[in-house]
Structure formats: structure tokens, C-alpha cells
Design an enzyme around this catalytic site. Structure first.
Site, PDB file in Angstrom:
ATOM      1  N   LYS A  38     -10.669  -2.536  -4.235  1.00 26.69           N
ATOM      2  CA  LYS A  38     -11.524  -1.328  -4.197  1.00 26.69           C
ATOM      3  C   LYS A  38     -10.752  -0.146  -4.848  1.00 26.69           C
ATOM      4  O   LYS A  38     -11.174   0.753  -5.710  1.00 26.69           O
ATOM      5  CB  LYS A  38     -11.806  -0.684  -2.972  1.00 26.69           C
ATOM      6  CG  LYS A  38     -12.603  -1.852  -2.105  1.00 26.69           C
ATOM      7  CD  LYS A  38     -12.465  -1.036  -0.668  1.00 26.69           C
ATOM      8  CE  LYS A  38     -13.327  -2.190   0.400  1.00 26.69           C
ATOM      9  NZ  LYS A  38     -13.497  -1.674   1.610  1.00 26.69           N
ATOM     10  N   LYS A  54       0.928  -1.277  -0.084  1.00 27.60           N
ATOM     11  CA  LYS A  54       0.008   0.006   0.145  1.00 27.60           C
ATOM     12  C   LYS A  54       0.783   1.164   0.140  1.00 27.60           C
ATOM     13  O   LYS A  54       0.376   2.272  -0.478  1.00 27.60           O
ATOM     14  CB  LYS A  54      -0.917   0.050   1.262  1.00 27.60           C
ATOM     15  CG  LYS A  54      -1.963  -1.019   1.101  1.00 27.60           C
ATOM     16  CD  LYS A  54      -3.228  -0.519   1.938  1.00 27.60           C
ATOM     17  CE  LYS A  54      -4.434  -1.629   1.955  1.00 27.60           C
ATOM     18  NZ  LYS A  54      -5.370  -1.303   2.636  1.00 27.60           N
ATOM     19  N   LYS A  57      -4.974  -8.913  -6.976  1.00 28.94           N
ATOM     20  CA  LYS A  57      -6.113  -8.994  -6.178  1.00 28.94           C
ATOM     21  C   LYS A  57      -7.123  -8.217  -6.581  1.00 28.94           C
ATOM     22  O   LYS A  57      -6.870  -6.973  -6.925  1.00 28.94           O
ATOM     23  CB  LYS A  57      -5.621  -9.054  -4.768  1.00 28.94           C
ATOM     24  CG  LYS A  57      -6.729  -8.681  -3.764  1.00 28.94           C
ATOM     25  CD  LYS A  57      -5.668  -8.579  -2.309  1.00 28.94           C
ATOM     26  CE  LYS A  57      -5.879  -7.167  -2.059  1.00 28.94           C
ATOM     27  NZ  LYS A  57      -6.005  -7.019  -0.536  1.00 28.94           N
TER      28      LYS A  57
HETATM   29  P1  AMP Z   1     -11.349  -4.556   3.275  1.00 27.55           P
HETATM   30  O1  AMP Z   1     -12.073  -4.068   2.221  1.00 27.55           O
HETATM   31  O2  AMP Z   1     -10.028  -4.456   2.992  1.00 27.55           O
HETATM   32  O3  AMP Z   1     -11.596  -3.984   4.488  1.00 27.55           O
HETATM   33  O4  AMP Z   1     -11.645  -6.013   3.286  1.00 27.55           O
HETATM   34  C1  AMP Z   1     -12.648  -6.661   3.903  1.00 27.55           C
HETATM   35  C2  AMP Z   1     -12.437  -8.187   3.786  1.00 27.55           C
HETATM   36  O5  AMP Z   1     -12.466  -8.645   2.593  1.00 27.55           O
HETATM   37  C3  AMP Z   1     -11.255  -8.811   4.425  1.00 27.55           C
HETATM   38  O6  AMP Z   1     -11.419  -9.862   5.192  1.00 27.55           O
HETATM   39  C4  AMP Z   1     -10.398  -9.143   3.151  1.00 27.55           C
HETATM   40  O7  AMP Z   1      -9.406 -10.165   3.365  1.00 27.55           O
HETATM   41  C5  AMP Z   1     -11.524  -9.582   2.276  1.00 27.55           C
HETATM   42  N1  AMP Z   1     -10.933  -9.250   0.945  1.00 27.55           N
HETATM   43  C6  AMP Z   1     -10.701  -8.065   0.156  1.00 27.55           C
HETATM   44  N2  AMP Z   1     -10.382  -8.215  -1.066  1.00 27.55           N
HETATM   45  C7  AMP Z   1     -10.477  -9.477  -1.240  1.00 27.55           C
HETATM   46  C8  AMP Z   1     -10.125 -10.399  -2.506  1.00 27.55           C
HETATM   47  N3  AMP Z   1      -9.618 -10.038  -3.595  1.00 27.55           N
HETATM   48  N4  AMP Z   1     -10.429 -11.659  -2.109  1.00 27.55           N
HETATM   49  C9  AMP Z   1     -10.789 -12.400  -1.188  1.00 27.55           C
HETATM   50  N5  AMP Z   1     -11.083 -11.592  -0.167  1.00 27.55           N
HETATM   51  C10 AMP Z   1     -10.734 -10.375  -0.048  1.00 27.55           C
END
Ligand code: AMP
Ligand code: TRP
Length: 333
Positions: A201, A114, A198
Site C-alpha cells: 500500500k 518499516k 512485495k
Molecule cells: P495489511 O494490509 O498489512 O494489514 O495486510 C493484510 C493482509 O494482507 C495480511 O495477512 C498480509 O499478510 C497480507 N498481505 C499484504 N501484502 C501482501 C502481499 N504483497 N502478498 C501477499 N499477502 C499480502
């Protein structure tokens, strides 16, 4: 015995299929099991580790709550709240940042990704982010933490911090060392445009992800445009190691249909991608369209969403304020 579940999602907008299949789908399954006590946190303190527009942040907090509800989390049974409204998170993070070691944080790959090339310009919050995450979990004595694969390293750090705190203050099991709950398969959903990255967002191209607020037409269009390779669909699961885009799309299909990768490969072996994409699009629309419609409906009633948060904050605060009080006594305040 039931599990004590804690997990968090950042209110940074564009919740997508990766969040859903990697994490939120699992939250819903855990929430449906009456033996479990579940807490789902909208981690707004984590969100501001990178610059946020205040107005958008406020909207995104509500949208994250709406996404939890639309996906099937029951707010009567489980606690849904936002992190910044429970002071113990920030207090706990400070105390634990005096337990965590620089060497441990220096190993965190997410910070490196990041922060990018210009580490000097990253916020201190972005660096110490996993310590706040540890506080989130440890304040509630969570036994299990459902997350996507990318959070595995942060959970290991949380375990190390809990153990060091217990050792430093000669306490056995005061901070509970949590277990990660990471799905064995499909715990990392990749970009629709690049099978090595991956789904995220923050990726510039909206075509790289399926947002949980996408319409039927958007979903079908994104799947049509998803990257593949010129060969027919793989005949054997072994081919997938070399064919990452095919692997990702078949993984998404398998996760949505609750089938194994092996069976999905078998169903489409040798066929054209276009035929598979029609089926995948249908499955996605069946799953995502109702969630998308429900999110939009819920966002029309901001008072209702705020009320859910307010209830959740009260319940969360009841638990966390007791734990932080003990933590403060233990360290000598
Ligand atoms: P975040 O939006 O970064 O707060 O992520 C929220 C949840 O979504 C966390 O448990 C991440 O590990 C999961 N997550 C985010 N991106 C991915 C992805 N591309 N594949 C699988 N899990 C994801
Ligand atoms: N860091 C997690 C992510 O980006 C979100 C998060 C914050 C979290 N606190 C947590 C996840 C506690 C699980 C438990 O995905």
C-alpha cells in the site's frame, strides 16, 4: 471439528491484489465453511503506529469493511469489527508486553523494514505492534490465523508469548497457541514494477499494484505496463528463479485461475508477454471489477457499514471481555 479463525487487516487505504490473494480470498473460503467460526478485525490501533490523517482513517475503516463484504464475507455468519472499539485489545496488549521479551521483538524483520534507517524516530507502537497482534488473536482463543507470508514471524512471536504466559502462570493451554494458515503458493505477491519487492500500500507508484478499487481500464493499463524481461515466456518452471517478474505475473495468473504454476508455465511457454498479459488482464478484470464496483456501491451507504461494525463490536466484546477478565485475575489484579 471446525476452526476458530481470527485475522486482521489494517485500514490504511489502497487494499490491493496482494491483500486479496494473500489473505482476503482465504478469509472468504474459511467463512464459506459452515464448521468454522470466523472473526475479521479492522485493526485501526495497528494503523496509527504510523501517522494517519483522522478523516482518511475514518473513511479507510469503512472501506475495509466494504472490501470484506464485497469480497464475499458474510457478516451474519462471521464477526466483522474494529479493534479500537473493543477495549480488551489495548488492555491485553499492555499485559502481554510485560510477557514478551525485548530480544524477541528485536528480531522482527517487519519493524526493521518499516522503521528504515532512522529507527530512533519510529513510534514505540510500531515496535510493539506484534504484541498487540498477539493480544488480538489470543483474546478469542483463535485456533487458526490466515495471513500472507509477511506475517509469519509475527505469528511465531504470538505463539511464544502464549506459551510463556501459560508457563509463567503455570496454566496449561489457557492461552491457545494458534496455527498460522499461510497458503503454500502465491502467499507473497510482488510489486508489478519490481519482482524483488512485495506489493504494498505504501509504495509510491500506483502502477506497482492493482488496487481492489481500480477500474477495468486501470487494471488493463497497469498489467500492460508491468515490468517483464526481454525474453519470451519461460519454457520451464526452473527459469522462474532467475526471472522474478515473470514468476510473479504467472503466480498471480495461477492463483486467479486456481491452477498450478507448472500448468500456467506450460500454457504460455515460448509465447510473447503481450499475449499472456491480455489473458492475465482479462482474469484480473473478471475477479476485481465486480469487487471494485461493489465496494463503491457499499461506500454509498455509510450507515449500513457502521451498523455492521456496531453489531460486530458487540459480539466481539462479548468474547474478549470475558477473556481479559480472566487474564487480569491470573496476573493478580
Ligand atoms: P495489511 O494490509 O498489512 O494489514 O495486510 C493484510 C493482509 O494482507 C495480511 O495477512 C498480509 O499478510 C497480507 N498481505 C499484504 N501484502 C501482501 C502481499 N504483497 N502478498 C501477499 N499477502 C499480502
Ligand atoms: N499485522 C497484520 C498485517 O499487517 C494485521 C493484523 C493485526 C493481524 N492483528 C492481527 C493479522 C491478528 C492476523 C491476526 O497484516
Amino acid at each position: 471439528m471446525g476452526k476458530k479463525i481470527f485475522s486482521g487487516v489494517q485500514p490504511t487505504g489502497n487494499l490491493h491484489l496482494g491483500n486479496y490473494l494473500g489473505a482476503i480470498k482465504n478469509f472468504v473460503n474459511l467463512d464459506n465453511d459452515n464448521d468454522n467460526e470466523c472473526i475479521f478485525c479492522v485493526v485501526d490501533l495497528h494503523a496509527i503506529t504510523v501517522k494517519q490523517d483522522p478523516k482518511e482513517l475514518r473513511n479507510n475503516i469503512r472501506e475495509t469493511v466494504a472490501t470484506f463484504l464485497a469480497s464475499g464475507i458474510n457478516p451474519i455468519k462471521s464477526i466483522i469489527f474494529n479493534q479500537s472499539a473493543v477495549a480488551a485489545h489495548a488492555e491485553g496488549a499492555w499485559i502481554l508486553s510485560c510477557v514478551a521479551r525485548m530480544g524477541w521483538l528485536n528480531r522482527m524483520t517487519q519493524f526493521k523494514e518499516k522503521a528504515g534507517k532512522d529507527k530512533e524516530k519510529a513510534s514505540i507502537g510500531l515496535y510493539s505492534y506484534p504484541v498487540l497482534m498477539a493480544a488480538d488473536i489470543l483474546l478469542y482463543d483463535a485456533t487458526h490465523v490466515p495471513v500472507g507470508d509477511d506475517q509469519k514471524q509475527h505469528l511465531e512471536l504470538c505463539r511464544d508469548i502464549a506459551q510463556k504466559f501459560n508457563n509463567d502462570f503455570k496454566l496449561e493451554n489457557f492461552l491457545k497457541v494458534p496455527e498460522p494458515l499461510i497458503q503454500k503458493e502465491f502467499s507473497r505477491i510482488m510489486s508489478l514494477k519490481d519482482g524483488t519487492k512485495k506489493m504494498s500500500k505504501s509504495e509510491l507508484s500506483d502502477l506497482s499494484r492493482i488496487n481492489l478499487t481500480d477500474s477495468k481500464d486501470q487494471i488493463i493499463n497497469k498489467i500492460k505496463k508491468a515490468k517483464t524481461d526481454p525474453l519470451p515466456m519461460p519454457q520451464d518452471i526452473k527459469e522462474l528463479d532467475e526471472r522474478l517478474e515473470a514468476k510473479n505475473l504467472l503466480g498471480i495468473y495461477s492463483s486467479l485461475t486456481n491452477s498450478t504454476l507448472q500448468n500456467s508455465v506450460k500454457s504460455f511457454a515460448g509465447k510473447n508477454f503481450s499475449e499472456f498479459k491480455v489473458r492475465l488482464g482479462d482474469e484480473l478484470v473478471n475477479k476485481i471489477e465486480p469487487i471494485s464496483n461493489e465496494i463503491k456501491k457499499l461506500l454509498g451507504d455509510k450507515n449500513f457499514l457502521d451498523k455492521i461494525l456496531l453489531d460486530g463490536v458487540e459480539k466481539a466484546n462479548n468474547i474478549a471481555s470475558k477473556k481479559i477478565k480472566r487474564i487480569k485475575e491470573i496476573v493478580g489484579f
